[in-house]
Design a protein around this motif. Sequence first.
Motif, PDB file in Angstrom:
ATOM      1  N   ASP A  11      12.095   4.757  -0.816  1.00  0.00           N
ATOM      2  CA  ASP A  11      11.776   4.163   0.475  1.00  0.00           C
ATOM      3  C   ASP A  11      11.266   2.735   0.304  1.00  0.00           C
ATOM      4  OD1 ASP A  11      11.364   3.858   3.168  1.00  0.00           O
ATOM      5  OD2 ASP A  11       9.533   5.051   3.234  1.00  0.00           O
ATOM      6  N   VAL A  12      12.136   1.838  -0.133  1.00  0.00           N
ATOM      7  CA  VAL A  12      11.750   0.443  -0.332  1.00  0.00           C
ATOM      8  C   VAL A  12      11.336  -0.192   0.994  1.00  0.00           C
ATOM      9  CG1 VAL A  12      12.575  -1.818  -1.070  1.00  0.00           C
ATOM     10  CG2 VAL A  12      13.208   0.199  -2.371  1.00  0.00           C
ATOM     11  N   ARG A  13      12.095   0.092   2.037  1.00  0.00           N
ATOM     12  CA  ARG A  13      11.783  -0.501   3.337  1.00  0.00           C
ATOM     13  C   ARG A  13      10.438  -0.010   3.866  1.00  0.00           C
ATOM     14  NH1 ARG A  13      15.612  -0.243   8.783  1.00  0.00           N
ATOM     15  NH2 ARG A  13      14.097  -1.192  10.211  1.00  0.00           N
ATOM     16  N   GLY A  14      10.179   1.292   3.741  1.00  0.00           N
ATOM     17  CA  GLY A  14       8.921   1.821   4.235  1.00  0.00           C
ATOM     18  C   GLY A  14       7.720   1.234   3.514  1.00  0.00           C
ATOM     19  N   LEU A  15       7.854   1.037   2.206  1.00  0.00           N
ATOM     20  CA  LEU A  15       6.754   0.459   1.438  1.00  0.00           C
ATOM     21  C   LEU A  15       6.510  -0.981   1.859  1.00  0.00           C
ATOM     22  CD1 LEU A  15       4.703   0.950  -0.796  1.00  0.00           C
ATOM     23  CD2 LEU A  15       6.409   0.208  -2.457  1.00  0.00           C
ATOM     24  N   ALA A  16       7.580  -1.740   2.089  1.00  0.00           N
ATOM     25  CA  ALA A  16       7.422  -3.125   2.547  1.00  0.00           C
ATOM     26  C   ALA A  16       6.791  -3.167   3.935  1.00  0.00           C
ATOM     27  CB  ALA A  16       8.775  -3.828   2.541  1.00  0.00           C
ATOM     28  N   ASP A  17       7.201  -2.258   4.809  1.00  0.00           N
ATOM     29  CA  ASP A  17       6.626  -2.216   6.160  1.00  0.00           C
ATOM     30  C   ASP A  17       5.124  -1.964   6.121  1.00  0.00           C
ATOM     31  OD1 ASP A  17       8.993  -2.758   7.421  1.00  0.00           O
ATOM     32  OD2 ASP A  17       9.450  -0.671   7.935  1.00  0.00           O
TER      33      ASP A  17
END
Length: 370
Positions: A11-17
Amino acid sequence: MLTSMPIPFLDVRGLADSLRAELDGCWQAVLTHGRFIGGPETEAFELRFAEFCDSAHCVGVANGTDALELVLVALGIGPGDEVIVPANTFVATAEAVCAAGARPRFVDVRPDTLEIDPDAVAAAVGPRTAALMAVHMFGQMTDVDRLAPLAQRHGIALIEDAAQAHGARFGSRRAGSVGIAAGFSFYPGKNLGALGDGGAVVTHDAALADRIRVAANHGRVAGGHHVHKVRGRNSRLDTLQAAVLTAKLAHLDRDNERRRVLMDRYRQRLPDGCTPLAQHPRAESVHHLAMVQVTDRAAAVAALDAERIGWGVHYPVPCHQQPAFADFADGPLPVAERAADTILSLPMSPTLSIDQVDRVCDVLARAGLP
């Protein structure tokens, strides 16, 4: 009709969010001063990451593969030399050896952890052996208690490939603090990931760090922009990525602890026919990957696909069986070859929930693994 939400493998996007405000601040700071290469954030990150790794020096570079190659070249390892490499690793480890002009000598791994086998290393050391790549696979440091004395006894360099082990420990030692130097990758999917490519070398050796810094910046001497001391290359960690990495580094120990909680849950709930890799009793893994061995991978992945659950295989073809490295294959390496048919990587991210882990395990339980 499918009603369950998909579970991403990573979950790269979730971590960045979850870090959006901090990352926006990084972007604004770098835009404001405009020093996109060699800005103050790069040096600040190098200082912090060296400290994090319990090491003395850090040199930011363009990627993890460059980090390993730059170490080898700075140590004078090249044509005529051999470097011992586990067959079960990402090809970048072997690519770096070849790029330096040396020969990778592939050895087998342990069946329980799939880490490099110290007995196989001892058997592979020969008159041309110049270095040993201690690859810390899947987030767990390899057995440096055995490898470090072995390297010292034979007078060869111990180099850590720590691309998957940011923050891992073996006993009291952090990844990056054991060998002559260590190479890290900050590819976005790593435990400490940039918003693009990035890498670093950490070392206790100031002279080695200086040679790597010069070589990575077109061979320029410090303070002499137009003086090129050696034939170098362009391999620099840019300012924006350094700023992002500094922001993420502040949360890395917390995120790694979350990964340990999630992996413990996998161990509690996974069904028969789906066995997590072992952990050395002295190792504190950061679980870059949630690695298991399955009795029927085709059935397992079909069940996961049907429920929109991400998965991976790391790695389906051992290095010594890759066409690119066929010239360096000295014979069969049975443990790595058998494992290539059974390994499976399950979802793992600090943003993953316990309920999601349970769902993955329930799906695998229904897959009918023998």
